[in-house]
Design a protein around this motif. Sequence first.
Motif, PDB file in Angstrom:
ATOM      1  N   GLY A  47       0.823  -1.200   0.000  1.00  0.00           N
ATOM      2  CA  GLY A  47       0.000   0.000   0.000  1.00  0.00           C
ATOM      3  C   GLY A  47       0.858   1.251   0.000  1.00  0.00           C
ATOM      4  O   GLY A  47       0.604   2.208   0.723  1.00  0.00           O
ATOM      5  N   ALA A  48       1.873   1.257  -0.858  1.00  0.00           N
ATOM      6  CA  ALA A  48       2.921   2.285  -0.809  1.00  0.00           C
ATOM      7  C   ALA A  48       2.450   3.679  -1.215  1.00  0.00           C
ATOM      8  O   ALA A  48       3.103   4.664  -0.872  1.00  0.00           O
ATOM      9  CB  ALA A  48       4.094   1.863  -1.694  1.00  0.00           C
ATOM     10  N   PHE A  49       1.340   3.787  -1.941  1.00  0.00           N
ATOM     11  CA  PHE A  49       0.914   5.077  -2.476  1.00  0.00           C
ATOM     12  C   PHE A  49      -0.550   5.336  -2.147  1.00  0.00           C
ATOM     13  O   PHE A  49      -1.333   4.406  -1.932  1.00  0.00           O
ATOM     14  CB  PHE A  49       1.124   5.121  -3.998  1.00  0.00           C
ATOM     15  CG  PHE A  49       2.458   4.592  -4.432  1.00  0.00           C
ATOM     16  CD1 PHE A  49       3.629   5.256  -4.094  1.00  0.00           C
ATOM     17  CD2 PHE A  49       2.552   3.416  -5.168  1.00  0.00           C
ATOM     18  CE1 PHE A  49       4.865   4.770  -4.476  1.00  0.00           C
ATOM     19  CE2 PHE A  49       3.776   2.907  -5.552  1.00  0.00           C
ATOM     20  CZ  PHE A  49       4.946   3.587  -5.204  1.00  0.00           C
ATOM     21  N   ASP A  50      -0.908   6.605  -2.145  1.00  0.00           N
ATOM     22  CA  ASP A  50      -2.317   6.990  -2.005  1.00  0.00           C
ATOM     23  C   ASP A  50      -3.047   6.878  -3.336  1.00  0.00           C
ATOM     24  O   ASP A  50      -4.224   6.520  -3.396  1.00  0.00           O
ATOM     25  CB  ASP A  50      -2.416   8.433  -1.497  1.00  0.00           C
ATOM     26  CG  ASP A  50      -1.730   8.630  -0.163  1.00  0.00           C
ATOM     27  OD1 ASP A  50      -2.105   7.941   0.803  1.00  0.00           O
ATOM     28  OD2 ASP A  50      -0.815   9.471  -0.083  1.00  0.00           O
ATOM     29  N   VAL A  51      -2.338   7.245  -4.404  1.00  0.00           N
ATOM     30  CA  VAL A  51      -2.862   7.207  -5.772  1.00  0.00           C
ATOM     31  C   VAL A  51      -1.822   6.499  -6.623  1.00  0.00           C
ATOM     32  O   VAL A  51      -0.626   6.806  -6.529  1.00  0.00           O
ATOM     33  CB  VAL A  51      -3.098   8.629  -6.322  1.00  0.00           C
ATOM     34  CG1 VAL A  51      -3.625   8.577  -7.751  1.00  0.00           C
ATOM     35  CG2 VAL A  51      -4.054   9.403  -5.431  1.00  0.00           C
ATOM     36  N   LYS A  67      -7.154  -6.898  -1.603  1.00  0.00           N
ATOM     37  CA  LYS A  67      -6.198  -5.840  -1.296  1.00  0.00           C
ATOM     38  C   LYS A  67      -6.944  -4.514  -1.144  1.00  0.00           C
ATOM     39  O   LYS A  67      -7.900  -4.239  -1.878  1.00  0.00           O
ATOM     40  CB  LYS A  67      -5.145  -5.727  -2.394  1.00  0.00           C
ATOM     41  CG  LYS A  67      -4.337  -7.004  -2.611  1.00  0.00           C
ATOM     42  CD  LYS A  67      -3.519  -7.362  -1.391  1.00  0.00           C
ATOM     43  CE  LYS A  67      -2.708  -8.613  -1.629  1.00  0.00           C
ATOM     44  NZ  LYS A  67      -1.905  -8.977  -0.437  1.00  0.00           N
ATOM     45  N   PRO A  68      -6.527  -3.662  -0.207  1.00  0.00           N
ATOM     46  CA  PRO A  68      -7.283  -2.436   0.103  1.00  0.00           C
ATOM     47  C   PRO A  68      -7.024  -1.296  -0.871  1.00  0.00           C
ATOM     48  O   PRO A  68      -6.369  -0.311  -0.557  1.00  0.00           O
ATOM     49  CB  PRO A  68      -6.794  -2.094   1.520  1.00  0.00           C
ATOM     50  CG  PRO A  68      -5.385  -2.601   1.558  1.00  0.00           C
ATOM     51  CD  PRO A  68      -5.390  -3.855   0.721  1.00  0.00           C
ATOM     52  N   LEU A 213      -8.281   5.984   1.717  1.00  0.00           N
ATOM     53  CA  LEU A 213      -8.498   7.335   1.205  1.00  0.00           C
ATOM     54  C   LEU A 213      -9.937   7.499   0.733  1.00  0.00           C
ATOM     55  O   LEU A 213     -10.584   8.519   1.007  1.00  0.00           O
ATOM     56  CB  LEU A 213      -7.523   7.630   0.064  1.00  0.00           C
ATOM     57  CG  LEU A 213      -7.572   9.044  -0.516  1.00  0.00           C
ATOM     58  CD1 LEU A 213      -7.078  10.063   0.508  1.00  0.00           C
ATOM     59  CD2 LEU A 213      -6.733   9.125  -1.793  1.00  0.00           C
ATOM     60  N   SER A 214     -10.438   6.493   0.032  1.00  0.00           N
ATOM     61  CA  SER A 214     -11.818   6.552  -0.449  1.00  0.00           C
ATOM     62  C   SER A 214     -12.812   6.543   0.707  1.00  0.00           C
ATOM     63  O   SER A 214     -13.816   7.268   0.682  1.00  0.00           O
ATOM     64  CB  SER A 214     -12.090   5.376  -1.393  1.00  0.00           C
ATOM     65  OG  SER A 214     -13.369   5.472  -1.963  1.00  0.00           O
ATOM     66  N   ASP A 215     -12.526   5.746   1.729  1.00  0.00           N
ATOM     67  CA  ASP A 215     -13.437   5.640   2.871  1.00  0.00           C
ATOM     68  C   ASP A 215     -13.467   6.927   3.696  1.00  0.00           C
ATOM     69  O   ASP A 215     -14.538   7.369   4.145  1.00  0.00           O
ATOM     70  CB  ASP A 215     -13.006   4.479   3.772  1.00  0.00           C
ATOM     71  CG  ASP A 215     -13.216   3.119   3.131  1.00  0.00           C
ATOM     72  OD1 ASP A 215     -13.987   3.038   2.154  1.00  0.00           O
ATOM     73  OD2 ASP A 215     -12.602   2.146   3.599  1.00  0.00           O
ATOM     74  N   ASP A 272     -16.063   1.290  -5.941  1.00  0.00           N
ATOM     75  CA  ASP A 272     -16.805   1.332  -4.681  1.00  0.00           C
ATOM     76  C   ASP A 272     -17.883   2.404  -4.759  1.00  0.00           C
ATOM     77  O   ASP A 272     -18.125   2.985  -5.833  1.00  0.00           O
ATOM     78  CB  ASP A 272     -15.864   1.515  -3.485  1.00  0.00           C
ATOM     79  CG  ASP A 272     -15.237   2.908  -3.412  1.00  0.00           C
ATOM     80  OD1 ASP A 272     -15.533   3.764  -4.276  1.00  0.00           O
ATOM     81  OD2 ASP A 272     -14.442   3.139  -2.483  1.00  0.00           O
ATOM     82  N   ASN A 273     -18.531   2.677  -3.640  1.00  0.00           N
ATOM     83  CA  ASN A 273     -19.648   3.619  -3.657  1.00  0.00           C
ATOM     84  C   ASN A 273     -19.222   5.047  -3.955  1.00  0.00           C
ATOM     85  O   ASN A 273     -20.048   5.885  -4.311  1.00  0.00           O
ATOM     86  CB  ASN A 273     -20.388   3.571  -2.318  1.00  0.00           C
ATOM     87  CG  ASN A 273     -21.149   2.273  -2.121  1.00  0.00           C
ATOM     88  OD1 ASN A 273     -21.485   1.592  -3.089  1.00  0.00           O
ATOM     89  ND2 ASN A 273     -21.406   1.914  -0.875  1.00  0.00           N
ATOM     90  N   VAL A 274     -17.936   5.341  -3.801  1.00  0.00           N
ATOM     91  CA  VAL A 274     -17.416   6.664  -4.144  1.00  0.00           C
ATOM     92  C   VAL A 274     -17.055   6.739  -5.616  1.00  0.00           C
ATOM     93  O   VAL A 274     -17.398   7.708  -6.313  1.00  0.00           O
ATOM     94  CB  VAL A 274     -16.186   7.009  -3.273  1.00  0.00           C
ATOM     95  CG1 VAL A 274     -15.574   8.346  -3.708  1.00  0.00           C
ATOM     96  CG2 VAL A 274     -16.574   7.061  -1.803  1.00  0.00           C
ATOM     97  N   THR A 275     -16.358   5.722  -6.122  1.00  0.00           N
ATOM     98  CA  THR A 275     -15.839   5.793  -7.494  1.00  0.00           C
ATOM     99  C   THR A 275     -16.824   5.311  -8.553  1.00  0.00           C
ATOM    100  O   THR A 275     -16.737   5.717  -9.706  1.00  0.00           O
ATOM    101  CB  THR A 275     -14.524   5.003  -7.620  1.00  0.00           C
ATOM    102  OG1 THR A 275     -14.779   3.596  -7.446  1.00  0.00           O
ATOM    103  CG2 THR A 275     -13.511   5.465  -6.600  1.00  0.00           C
TER     104      THR A 275
END
Length: 283
Positions: A47-51, A67-68, A213-215, A272-275
Amino acid sequence: MRLRTLLGDHACTAALKNGSIRSDLVGFDFVDYTPTNKGFKPMVREGAFDVSEMAIVTYLMAKNFNKPMVLLPDVVMARFQHGYAFYNAKRGVLTPADLAGKRVGIRSFTTTTGAWLRGILANDYGVDLNAIDWITFEDAHVFEFVDTTRRAPAGKQIVQMLLDGELDAILGEKVEHPDLKPLFADVKAEEARWFAKHAVKPINHMVVVAQELSDRHPDVVREVHRMLSEAVTADKSRFRAAEMRRSLECITGYTAEQGLIARRFAVDELFDNVTRPLIGEVH
């Protein structure tokens, strides 16, 4: 909010990376990997990056193992795949129909280009993928995947093995050598026929964000998508929503058929519900 970000140097990311597209909400701290795909493993495993830019097959496999991370509807790399398969013409003519029993090299069995090409060979040319002796050189980005292919001897290089007669064909490489010829004899004609049949432009890389980040910051994720969309629009290479869905449906099917994921995901499951609502903004 500063976001640790992995994005390659593409025409559709240039405006984002050079700072001409800005935001009052987010800023990007770009991390450099050369080539960019070297950063996919740390993203999936740590999970090295946010984007992060992400090969679509790597993302499908990451989702398969929970994977998250979550997909954004932003394509940064897509291309036809037929021109990335070669054989050694000095050893005689080779066609897709001749591949049974042959030694075929590929950097990793789980590369996106490899999955596209195997899907094309199996579904459009009737090739039995299980009858091929697959020779690989690298592990999958996703640690949990069990690779049963035969590993090339340490220190060997894929193109040189083809030239030396240690492989009969290779997938996923783009090379120029007088002895090496495309497996698909007329690449442009084959691509045109394939597109006429499937109406799909193969997606290689999209963009993912960390699930956390999405959550926790959906507004930030929406802003990242806005900026990516603006950069892609500036490049005039944007995928329409229906085009993106067709491509994702196709590669998800191929990936499941090849045993890289346990089942075929529906396209909406990849978001997900955001994207997911952002798909409708891709025109």
